[in-house]
Design a protein around this motif. Structure first.
Motif, PDB file in Angstrom:
ATOM      1  N   GLY A   1     -23.863  28.331  17.154  1.00 40.30           N
ATOM      2  CA  GLY A   1     -23.839  27.698  18.470  1.00 40.30           C
ATOM      3  C   GLY A   1     -23.386  28.615  19.587  1.00 40.30           C
ATOM      4  N   CYS A   2     -23.599  29.908  19.427  1.00 38.07           N
ATOM      5  CA  CYS A   2     -23.104  30.882  20.415  1.00 38.07           C
ATOM      6  C   CYS A   2     -23.804  30.746  21.772  1.00 38.07           C
ATOM      7  N   VAL A   3     -25.076  30.467  21.774  1.00 38.22           N
ATOM      8  CA  VAL A   3     -25.784  30.271  23.053  1.00 38.22           C
ATOM      9  C   VAL A   3     -25.279  28.987  23.706  1.00 38.22           C
ATOM     10  N   GLY A   4     -25.086  27.953  22.902  1.00 37.44           N
ATOM     11  CA  GLY A   4     -24.528  26.700  23.410  1.00 37.44           C
ATOM     12  C   GLY A   4     -23.122  26.883  23.950  1.00 37.44           C
ATOM     13  N   SER A   5     -22.351  27.776  23.321  1.00 35.86           N
ATOM     14  CA  SER A   5     -21.002  28.069  23.814  1.00 35.86           C
ATOM     15  C   SER A   5     -21.057  28.684  25.206  1.00 35.86           C
ATOM     16  N   ILE A   6     -21.928  29.641  25.372  1.00 37.29           N
ATOM     17  CA  ILE A   6     -22.048  30.296  26.685  1.00 37.29           C
ATOM     18  C   ILE A   6     -22.551  29.313  27.733  1.00 37.29           C
ATOM     19  N   ILE A   7     -23.534  28.504  27.368  1.00 35.25           N
ATOM     20  CA  ILE A   7     -24.039  27.490  28.301  1.00 35.25           C
ATOM     21  C   ILE A   7     -22.928  26.498  28.641  1.00 35.25           C
ATOM     22  N   GLY A   8     -22.192  26.039  27.621  1.00 32.26           N
ATOM     23  CA  GLY A   8     -21.085  25.103  27.852  1.00 32.26           C
ATOM     24  C   GLY A   8     -20.001  25.694  28.728  1.00 32.26           C
ATOM     25  N   MET A   9     -19.694  26.967  28.500  1.00 38.69           N
ATOM     26  CA  MET A   9     -18.689  27.634  29.324  1.00 38.69           C
ATOM     27  C   MET A   9     -19.116  27.660  30.788  1.00 38.69           C
ATOM     28  N   LYS A  10     -20.352  28.023  31.023  1.00 34.10           N
ATOM     29  CA  LYS A  10     -20.853  28.119  32.400  1.00 34.10           C
ATOM     30  C   LYS A  10     -21.046  26.733  33.030  1.00 34.10           C
ATOM     31  N   LEU A  11     -21.638  25.816  32.269  1.00 37.01           N
ATOM     32  CA  LEU A  11     -21.957  24.481  32.782  1.00 37.01           C
ATOM     33  C   LEU A  11     -20.704  23.702  33.178  1.00 37.01           C
ATOM     34  N   PHE A  12     -19.685  23.768  32.329  1.00 37.21           N
ATOM     35  CA  PHE A  12     -18.462  23.000  32.567  1.00 37.21           C
ATOM     36  C   PHE A  12     -17.331  23.831  33.168  1.00 37.21           C
ATOM     37  N   ARG A  13     -17.595  25.115  33.442  1.00 41.01           N
ATOM     38  CA  ARG A  13     -16.572  26.037  33.945  1.00 41.01           C
ATOM     39  C   ARG A  13     -15.325  25.946  33.071  1.00 41.01           C
ATOM     40  N   HIS A  14     -15.564  26.109  31.785  1.00 41.13           N
ATOM     41  CA  HIS A  14     -14.507  25.928  30.799  1.00 41.13           C
ATOM     42  C   HIS A  14     -14.362  27.189  29.946  1.00 41.13           C
ATOM     43  N   LYS A  15     -13.157  27.703  29.876  1.00 42.96           N
ATOM     44  CA  LYS A  15     -12.826  28.904  29.106  1.00 42.96           C
ATOM     45  C   LYS A  15     -13.466  30.160  29.696  1.00 42.96           C
ATOM     46  N   THR A  16     -13.933  30.101  30.926  1.00 41.45           N
ATOM     47  CA  THR A  16     -14.635  31.240  31.518  1.00 41.45           C
ATOM     48  C   THR A  16     -13.695  32.394  31.861  1.00 41.45           C
ATOM     49  N   SER A  17     -12.411  32.104  32.020  1.00 41.30           N
ATOM     50  CA  SER A  17     -11.482  33.182  32.350  1.00 41.30           C
ATOM     51  C   SER A  17     -10.893  33.844  31.105  1.00 41.30           C
ATOM     52  N   LYS A  18     -11.242  33.341  29.929  1.00 42.10           N
ATOM     53  CA  LYS A  18     -10.708  33.893  28.681  1.00 42.10           C
ATOM     54  C   LYS A  18     -11.662  34.939  28.119  1.00 42.10           C
ATOM     55  N   LEU A  19     -11.241  36.182  28.194  1.00 44.56           N
ATOM     56  CA  LEU A  19     -12.066  37.302  27.744  1.00 44.56           C
ATOM     57  C   LEU A  19     -12.449  37.181  26.273  1.00 44.56           C
ATOM     58  N   LYS A  20     -11.523  36.676  25.446  1.00 46.13           N
ATOM     59  CA  LYS A  20     -11.830  36.583  24.018  1.00 46.13           C
ATOM     60  C   LYS A  20     -13.005  35.647  23.744  1.00 46.13           C
ATOM     61  N   PHE A  21     -13.202  34.618  24.560  1.00 40.67           N
ATOM     62  CA  PHE A  21     -14.351  33.733  24.386  1.00 40.67           C
ATOM     63  C   PHE A  21     -15.647  34.450  24.755  1.00 40.67           C
ATOM     64  N   TRP A  22     -15.609  35.183  25.856  1.00 38.75           N
ATOM     65  CA  TRP A  22     -16.806  35.932  26.257  1.00 38.75           C
ATOM     66  C   TRP A  22     -17.184  36.962  25.198  1.00 38.75           C
ATOM     67  N   LEU A  23     -16.203  37.750  24.767  1.00 39.52           N
ATOM     68  CA  LEU A  23     -16.478  38.797  23.776  1.00 39.52           C
ATOM     69  C   LEU A  23     -16.985  38.201  22.468  1.00 39.52           C
ATOM     70  N   TRP A  24     -16.302  37.172  21.978  1.00 35.46           N
ATOM     71  CA  TRP A  24     -16.701  36.540  20.716  1.00 35.46           C
ATOM     72  C   TRP A  24     -18.134  36.005  20.805  1.00 35.46           C
ATOM     73  N   ASN A  25     -18.447  35.294  21.877  1.00 38.25           N
ATOM     74  CA  ASN A  25     -19.771  34.695  21.997  1.00 38.25           C
ATOM     75  C   ASN A  25     -20.863  35.743  22.179  1.00 38.25           C
ATOM     76  N   ILE A  26     -20.567  36.803  22.898  1.00 40.08           N
ATOM     77  CA  ILE A  26     -21.558  37.875  23.044  1.00 40.08           C
ATOM     78  C   ILE A  26     -21.795  38.553  21.702  1.00 40.08           C
ATOM     79  N   ILE A  27     -20.726  38.797  20.953  1.00 41.30           N
ATOM     80  CA  ILE A  27     -20.883  39.389  19.613  1.00 41.30           C
ATOM     81  C   ILE A  27     -21.702  38.451  18.726  1.00 41.30           C
ATOM     82  N   MET A  28     -21.419  37.161  18.789  1.00 43.44           N
ATOM     83  CA  MET A  28     -22.158  36.198  17.968  1.00 43.44           C
ATOM     84  C   MET A  28     -23.634  36.109  18.370  1.00 43.44           C
TER      85      MET A  28
END
Length: 94
Positions: free
Chosen positions: A54-81
């Motif tokens: 669900g990595c693409v869904g995670s990125i979409i969810g982060m952007k859509l809901f402006r949720h966890k967008t300031s947490k670098l570990k979420f960005w890095l993890w999802n990009i790696i996934m």
């Protein structure tokens, strides 16, 4: 048989990404209502959803809901996934 497996695999990825977007939305709602001492969805579950495809869904969810967008570990993890899952899908198709 290969076509049926591929179709099932695609449907799985669609399903897990939709579920992931919904979970991010739910967690955002719970974060807004934090004054009520509600139990939030753990970061571990959000990472596991990404790992499960669900990595693409995670990125979409982060952007859509402006949720966890300031947490670098979420960005890095999802990009790696995304890279890992792109490789897996490419390898499966090939």
């Amino acid at each position: 048989v290969i076509g049926e497996i591929m179709e099932s695999f695609i449907w799985y990825l669609v399903f897990i990404n939709i579920i992931t977007i919904i979970i991010y939305g739910i967690d955002k709602i719970l974060a807004i209502k934090k004054k009520r001492k509600v139990t939030r969805i753990s970061e571990r579950w959000l990472f596991l959803l990404s790992l499960a495809g669900g990595c693409v869904g995670s990125i979409i969810g982060m952007k859509l809901f402006r949720h966890k967008t300031s947490k670098l570990k979420f960005w890095l993890w999802n990009i790696i996934m995304v890279v890992v899952w792109t490789y897996l899908v490419y390898s499966f198709i090939k």
